[in-house]
Design an enzyme around this catalytic site. Structure first.
Site, short mmCIF file in Angstrom:
data_model
loop_
_atom_site.label_atom_id
_atom_site.label_comp_id
_atom_site.label_asym_id
_atom_site.label_seq_id
_atom_site.Cartn_x
_atom_site.Cartn_y
_atom_site.Cartn_z
N GLY A 65 5.16 -14.23 -3.66
CA GLY A 65 3.82 -13.67 -3.64
C GLY A 65 2.82 -14.31 -4.56
O GLY A 65 2.33 -13.67 -5.50
N GLY A 66 2.47 -15.61 -4.34
CA GLY A 66 1.41 -16.25 -5.09
C GLY A 66 1.61 -16.13 -6.60
O GLY A 66 2.71 -16.35 -7.13
N THR A 72 5.08 -16.54 1.07
CA THR A 72 6.25 -17.32 0.67
C THR A 72 7.51 -16.63 1.18
O THR A 72 7.52 -15.42 1.39
CB THR A 72 6.31 -17.42 -0.87
OG1 THR A 72 5.09 -17.95 -1.35
CG2 THR A 72 7.46 -18.29 -1.34
#
Length: 519
Positions: free
Chosen positions: A420-421, A338
């Site tokens: 980050g997820g 991202t």
């Protein structure tokens, strides 16, 4: 505010009246140029975000999604530019397979980023839409020197997608990923961005680019069709928020994003004695609720504000034991790639914008001749029977990307986020607590070592935590693993803090290639 910079870092914040911070220096500079051209903070964020699709394609792209929070005229405005799964998606076949594939056409959803760019520009911008694309088009056509973190991520994706012909042709022109400092150009991306700029994104959803995406899908067995693209729409939405330490509020976007996990966690934490143990337990409870309830807003089986009611937060906080770690069934964090842009201008406009292809380049599907890498956001669907997020056609999946915003006594204070997820709400919680509870300046709050909850009682932590803190966590039953160094696996953040003088502090995470710039 503490200015002692207690943690090892090679970064210093930028203090200025106009600030941009993001994960890649060339993109930050593109945003700064938009500000100098008379643009607003949103113009700067958009110029940076569009440039990021070119210079950091390992974490976002033209074929990805976008969320944003914008402070303007005394109010916070939310935007959801995420796409749905194709209407004719064969959900039954996916259910028979027993898992949601991560590559190929099945996890592809309609890209929302170009529509988000146009909607934000129309509502909050001050300069012409095509001007926002200038630097991105120049880098795509003439090339740019690849930065270190991007080169590392590119090499990983090259191994994963080397069997995808269009990906290899577009993003591996030497038969491999570009190395640090090597020049990479993608004229096809330049031509695509020129079409989006000239048509206000119409070319992407109803014009030649839509034709290219649909024809490729039909040739390769994908379900994407013209109606899926033409019917895509941006949603202007009301943010959710939760009170913290009486004066503060954390603001996040409602589902289908996972920002509510951070809100639940902070709301629980507000009812507990401070400390790392309490943060970890609150976050696990936040994830448990998010994994159960977050889904397409049109398919929710609960009003998300109920999860933030004082009575519910009291009930959840009562589950936390001060002496023992617990497994609340919060699920397993997944990877993600991202980019985040924060920007603020001298007129008081502040924005946090986040966009992503989800896992690196996304699905591995690249539309030939366009430079468009299609996201694999469909991986966020559940296969559980009866779940509101169950895979299906025409639905928005659970989304990991979330922008964050802090206010104090109703006034805007910080536009921030951590990429980050499923690390993102964990990062929001930790950075917010560092800035509020420990009075860290934004750069120090980003530099500080982080923890990351995993499955069960497992918690990974970065080096730099005091031994007594780790010993206390282990004594309560947390299964602690200390990593060798601070890495992007613990997120990469950006933050802009508004000072009483009206100036801003811009900070950029040491775990990414980026920088904060201003004037």
């Amino acid at each position: 505010m503490d200015w002692s910079f207690a943690f090892p870092s090679q970064r210093m914040p930028v203090l200025a009246e106009n600030v941009v911070a993001t994960s890649q220096p060339l993109a930050a500079q593109a945003g700064l140029m938009a500000l100098r051209d008379g643009g607003s903070a949103v113009d700067a964020a958009l110029a940076a975000a569009i440039t990021l699709t070119v210079v950091e394609p390992t974490a976002n792209g033209i074929g990805g999604d976008l969320f944003a929070l914008v402070w303007q005229d005394g109010a916070l405005h939310g935007l959801n530019a995420t796409g749905r799964s194709p209407q004719s998606l064969d959900a039954a076949a996916i259910l028979r397979a027993g898992q949601m594939p991560q590559v190929g056409w099945w996890p592809v959803t309609v890209p929302g980023a170009p529509s988000g760019w146009k909607a934000l520009s129309d509502r909050f911008g001050r300069i012409d839409f095509p001007r926002l694309f200038t630097e991105a088009i120049r880098y795509a056509r003439q090339g740019f020197a690849v930065s270190p973190q991007t080169a590392h991520a590119w090499a990983i994706s090259a191994k994963r997608f080397q069997g995808f012909a269009a990906f290899a042709q577009t993003f591996m022109p030497r038969g491999r990923a570009p190395r640090v400092g090597e020049r990479f150009a993608c004229p096809a991306q330049a031509a695509t961005l020129e079409q989006i700029a000239a048509t206000g994104a119409d070319a992407f959803y109803t014009g030649p680019l839509a034709d290219a995406m649909v024809s490729t899908a039909m040739a390769e067995g994908g379900a994407l069709r013209h109606a899926d693209l033409a019917e895509h729409a941006v949603k202007i939405i009301e943010p959710l928020s939760v009170a913290y330490r009486k004066r503060w509020r954390l603001h996040e976007l409602p589902p289908n994003g996972q920002g509510i996990a951070a809100l639940i966690a902070l709301g629980i934490l507000d009812r507990l004695p401070p400390g790392t143990h309490a943060q970890i337990e609150a976050m696990k409870l936040g994830f448990a609720d998010a994994h159960r309830y977050v889904a397409d807003p049109d398919h929710l089986d609960m009003d998300p504000t109920m999860l933030l009611s004082p009575a519910y937060l009291d009930e959840r906080a009562a589950m936390v034991r001060p002496d023992m770690a617990q497994d609340y069934g919060h699920g397993q964090p997944r990877p993600g790639g991202t980019v985040l842009v924060t920007a603020a201008d001298s007129n008081g406009q502040m924005v946090t914008l986040i966009q992503s292809n989800y896992m690196g380049f996304g699905s591995g599907v690249v539309i030939p001749g366009t430079g468009i890498a299609m996201q694999n956001r469909g991986c966020g669907f559940s296969l559980e029977d009866g779940h509101p997020n169950r895979v299906g056609g025409g639905k928005r999946p659970y989304h990991t990307i979330i922008p964050g915003f802090l206010t104090c006594d109703g006034a805007p204070i910080a536009a921030f986020g951590v990429m980050g997820g499923l690390m993102q709400p964990q990062g929001h919680l930790q950075v917010a607590c560092r800035m509020i509870d420990e009075d860290h300046n934004p750069q120090s709050a980003l530099d500080a070592p982080r923890w990351r909850v995993s499955k069960g009682l497992n918690v990974r932590v970065e080096p730099g935590w005091p031994d007594d803190v780790l010993d206390d966590l282990r004594g309560k039953g947390h299964q602690i693993t200390v990593t060798a160094k601070q890495t992007v696996h613990f997120g990469g953040g950006q933050a802009i803090w508004r000072m009483p003088s009206g100036c801003y502090i811009g900070a950029s995470d040491l775990r990414r290639d980026g920088q904060a710039v201003g004037f």
